[in-house]
Write a protein that holds these residues in place. Structure first.
Motif, PDB file in Angstrom:
ATOM      1  N   LYS A  14     -55.576-102.636 -54.995  1.00  0.00           N
ATOM      2  CA  LYS A  14     -55.304-103.240 -56.308  1.00  0.00           C
ATOM      3  C   LYS A  14     -53.798-103.191 -56.561  1.00  0.00           C
ATOM      4  CE  LYS A  14     -58.211-100.653 -58.476  1.00  0.00           C
ATOM      5  NZ  LYS A  14     -59.058 -99.986 -59.478  1.00  0.00           N
ATOM      6  N   ARG A  15     -53.240-104.333 -56.950  1.00  0.00           N
ATOM      7  CA  ARG A  15     -51.808-104.372 -57.223  1.00  0.00           C
ATOM      8  C   ARG A  15     -51.578-104.570 -58.716  1.00  0.00           C
ATOM      9  NH1 ARG A  15     -49.589-105.775 -52.119  1.00  0.00           N
ATOM     10  NH2 ARG A  15     -47.603-106.031 -53.158  1.00  0.00           N
ATOM     11  N   CYS A  19     -45.992-105.527 -58.806  1.00  0.00           N
ATOM     12  CA  CYS A  19     -45.962-105.022 -57.428  1.00  0.00           C
ATOM     13  C   CYS A  19     -45.186-105.974 -56.543  1.00  0.00           C
ATOM     14  CB  CYS A  19     -47.376-104.883 -56.897  1.00  0.00           C
ATOM     15  SG  CYS A  19     -47.870-103.184 -56.681  1.00  0.00           S
TER      16      CYS A  19
ATOM     17  N   LEU B  28     -21.581-112.840 -66.601  1.00  0.00           N
ATOM     18  CA  LEU B  28     -22.958-112.996 -67.034  1.00  0.00           C
ATOM     19  C   LEU B  28     -23.053-113.812 -68.314  1.00  0.00           C
ATOM     20  CD1 LEU B  28     -23.839-109.290 -66.390  1.00  0.00           C
ATOM     21  CD2 LEU B  28     -24.517-111.186 -64.972  1.00  0.00           C
ATOM     22  N   ARG B  31     -22.471-114.252 -75.007  1.00  0.00           N
ATOM     23  CA  ARG B  31     -23.556-114.488 -75.960  1.00  0.00           C
ATOM     24  C   ARG B  31     -23.386-113.560 -77.146  1.00  0.00           C
ATOM     25  NH1 ARG B  31     -27.768-111.474 -72.024  1.00  0.00           N
ATOM     26  NH2 ARG B  31     -26.415-111.549 -70.213  1.00  0.00           N
ATOM     27  N   LEU B  33     -24.245-110.467 -79.297  1.00  0.00           N
ATOM     28  CA  LEU B  33     -24.784-109.168 -78.926  1.00  0.00           C
ATOM     29  C   LEU B  33     -26.140-108.944 -79.590  1.00  0.00           C
ATOM     30  CD1 LEU B  33     -21.508-107.161 -79.480  1.00  0.00           C
ATOM     31  CD2 LEU B  33     -22.369-108.023 -77.333  1.00  0.00           C
ATOM     32  N   PRO B  34     -27.018-108.135 -78.977  1.00  0.00           N
ATOM     33  CA  PRO B  34     -28.335-107.912 -79.582  1.00  0.00           C
ATOM     34  C   PRO B  34     -28.247-107.135 -80.889  1.00  0.00           C
ATOM     35  CG  PRO B  34     -28.035-106.499 -77.676  1.00  0.00           C
ATOM     36  CD  PRO B  34     -26.879-107.433 -77.697  1.00  0.00           C
ATOM     37  N   TYR B  35     -27.175-106.352 -81.071  1.00  0.00           N
ATOM     38  CA  TYR B  35     -26.977-105.634 -82.336  1.00  0.00           C
ATOM     39  C   TYR B  35     -25.477-105.525 -82.545  1.00  0.00           C
ATOM     40  CZ  TYR B  35     -27.001-102.101 -78.645  1.00  0.00           C
ATOM     41  OH  TYR B  35     -26.797-101.438 -77.482  1.00  0.00           O
ATOM     42  N   TYR B  49     -20.098-110.802 -71.099  1.00  0.00           N
ATOM     43  CA  TYR B  49     -20.621-109.788 -70.199  1.00  0.00           C
ATOM     44  C   TYR B  49     -20.081-110.034 -68.805  1.00  0.00           C
ATOM     45  CZ  TYR B  49     -24.136-108.710 -73.760  1.00  0.00           C
ATOM     46  OH  TYR B  49     -24.777-108.350 -74.902  1.00  0.00           O
ATOM     47  N   LEU B  51     -19.791-108.327 -64.700  1.00  0.00           N
ATOM     48  CA  LEU B  51     -20.315-107.336 -63.776  1.00  0.00           C
ATOM     49  C   LEU B  51     -19.380-107.265 -62.578  1.00  0.00           C
ATOM     50  CD1 LEU B  51     -22.712-105.541 -62.922  1.00  0.00           C
ATOM     51  CD2 LEU B  51     -23.701-107.534 -61.884  1.00  0.00           C
ATOM     52  N   ARG B  76     -17.987-102.138 -74.614  1.00  0.00           N
ATOM     53  CA  ARG B  76     -18.838-101.102 -74.049  1.00  0.00           C
ATOM     54  C   ARG B  76     -18.619-101.042 -72.551  1.00  0.00           C
ATOM     55  NH1 ARG B  76     -24.353 -99.974 -76.943  1.00  0.00           N
ATOM     56  NH2 ARG B  76     -22.909 -99.281 -78.516  1.00  0.00           N
ATOM     57  N   ALA B  78     -19.552 -99.106 -68.652  1.00  0.00           N
ATOM     58  CA  ALA B  78     -20.549 -98.315 -67.942  1.00  0.00           C
ATOM     59  C   ALA B  78     -20.349 -98.459 -66.444  1.00  0.00           C
ATOM     60  CB  ALA B  78     -21.946 -98.780 -68.302  1.00  0.00           C
ATOM     61  N   ILE B  80     -22.647 -97.991 -62.857  1.00  0.00           N
ATOM     62  CA  ILE B  80     -23.982 -97.707 -62.337  1.00  0.00           C
ATOM     63  C   ILE B  80     -23.912 -97.720 -60.831  1.00  0.00           C
ATOM     64  CG2 ILE B  80     -26.401 -98.264 -62.675  1.00  0.00           C
ATOM     65  CD1 ILE B  80     -25.531-100.541 -64.391  1.00  0.00           C
ATOM     66  N   THR B  85     -32.540-101.629 -52.954  1.00  0.00           N
ATOM     67  CA  THR B  85     -33.643-102.603 -52.984  1.00  0.00           C
ATOM     68  C   THR B  85     -34.607-102.304 -51.838  1.00  0.00           C
ATOM     69  OG1 THR B  85     -32.077-104.012 -51.849  1.00  0.00           O
ATOM     70  CG2 THR B  85     -32.558-104.541 -54.133  1.00  0.00           C
ATOM     71  N   ALA B  87     -38.178-102.803 -52.457  1.00  0.00           N
ATOM     72  CA  ALA B  87     -39.429-103.062 -53.155  1.00  0.00           C
ATOM     73  C   ALA B  87     -40.448-103.806 -52.312  1.00  0.00           C
ATOM     74  CB  ALA B  87     -39.151-103.862 -54.428  1.00  0.00           C
ATOM     75  N   CYS B  90     -44.306-102.023 -51.532  1.00  0.00           N
ATOM     76  CA  CYS B  90     -45.179-101.569 -52.603  1.00  0.00           C
ATOM     77  C   CYS B  90     -46.616-101.770 -52.192  1.00  0.00           C
ATOM     78  CB  CYS B  90     -44.857-102.339 -53.877  1.00  0.00           C
ATOM     79  SG  CYS B  90     -45.681-101.697 -55.305  1.00  0.00           S
ATOM     80  N   GLY B  92     -49.453-101.086 -53.807  1.00  0.00           N
ATOM     81  CA  GLY B  92     -50.503-101.205 -54.810  1.00  0.00           C
ATOM     82  C   GLY B  92     -51.038 -99.859 -55.263  1.00  0.00           C
ATOM     83  N   ILE B  93     -51.908 -99.907 -56.268  1.00  0.00           N
ATOM     84  CA  ILE B  93     -52.492 -98.696 -56.837  1.00  0.00           C
ATOM     85  C   ILE B  93     -53.542 -98.167 -55.848  1.00  0.00           C
ATOM     86  CG2 ILE B  93     -53.528 -97.729 -58.903  1.00  0.00           C
ATOM     87  CD1 ILE B  93     -52.880-100.409 -60.273  1.00  0.00           C
TER      88      ILE B  93
END
Lengths: 91, 94
Positions: A14-15, A19, B28, B31, B33-35, B49, B51, B76, B78, B80, B85, B87, B90, B92-93
């Protein structure tokens, strides 16, 4: 004699929804789908239905986006209010 | 717009002076700002923005944060680490 083999009728694993998708603090649209439109609070795993890894990634990305000024904190960006629903929440 | 170019030039030069290798500089977009952010005695509503992709020793970070904090045009700041990468595995559960 019966032959030993692994279950051929097994379901594929199950993904969750994310995922295989790379979660980034920059794509605010994706992150806003896991945030409440009224309070801006992040939904828990029992609502989003994500696996533990992805939920953690999403939470960290959302908090980063808050701090860096990409995503609003107290509400959901009205631009993204009409996005498709990923979380099973009833308003 | 010439002001943003000047700010970027200043930051990149400061970075290079401290021995950082700048790989990419992405815009980027500008725009609202969100606040509203209050910084340097002003309430800001719109911002650009940027990067900057760079390779640098970690000792630079604190001095650069100081430097950017003193710059009036930077709202602001920052640093990071590069996201690793990985991914594609993965599974799955369980």
């Amino acid at each position: 004699q019966p032959m030993q083999m692994e279950n051929p009728y097994k379901d594929p694993p199950k993904r969750c929804v994310l995922c295989g998708i790379n979660v980034d603090y920059k794509n605010v649209q994706l992150l806003s789908q896991f945030v409440s439109p009224y309070t801006g609070s992040i939904y828990g795993r029992h609502i989003t239905g994500l696996c533990k890894k992805k939920q953690k990634e999403v939470t960290k990305a959302i908090k980063r986006a808050h701090v860096f000024g990409f995503m609003p904190v107290m509400f959901k960006n009205p631009q993204f209010l009409t996005d498709p629903k990923l979380c099973n929440i009833k308003y | 717009k010439p002001e943003t170019a000047a700010v970027l030039k200043r930051t990149v030069e400061a970075l290079m002076e401290k021995g950082a290798i700048v790989r990419k500089l992405e815009n980027l977009g500008e725009r609202s700002l969100p606040y509203k952010i209050s910084k340097h005695k002003e309430r800001h509503r719109r911002g650009g923005y940027f990067l900057i992709d760079l390779e640098a020793p970690p000792s630079i970070v604190s001095s650069m944060m100081d430097h950017l904090g003193r710059d009036i045009d930077v709202i602001r700041r920052a640093f990071i680490k590069h996201p690793v990468t990985k991914a594609e595995e993965c599974s799955g559960i369980i």
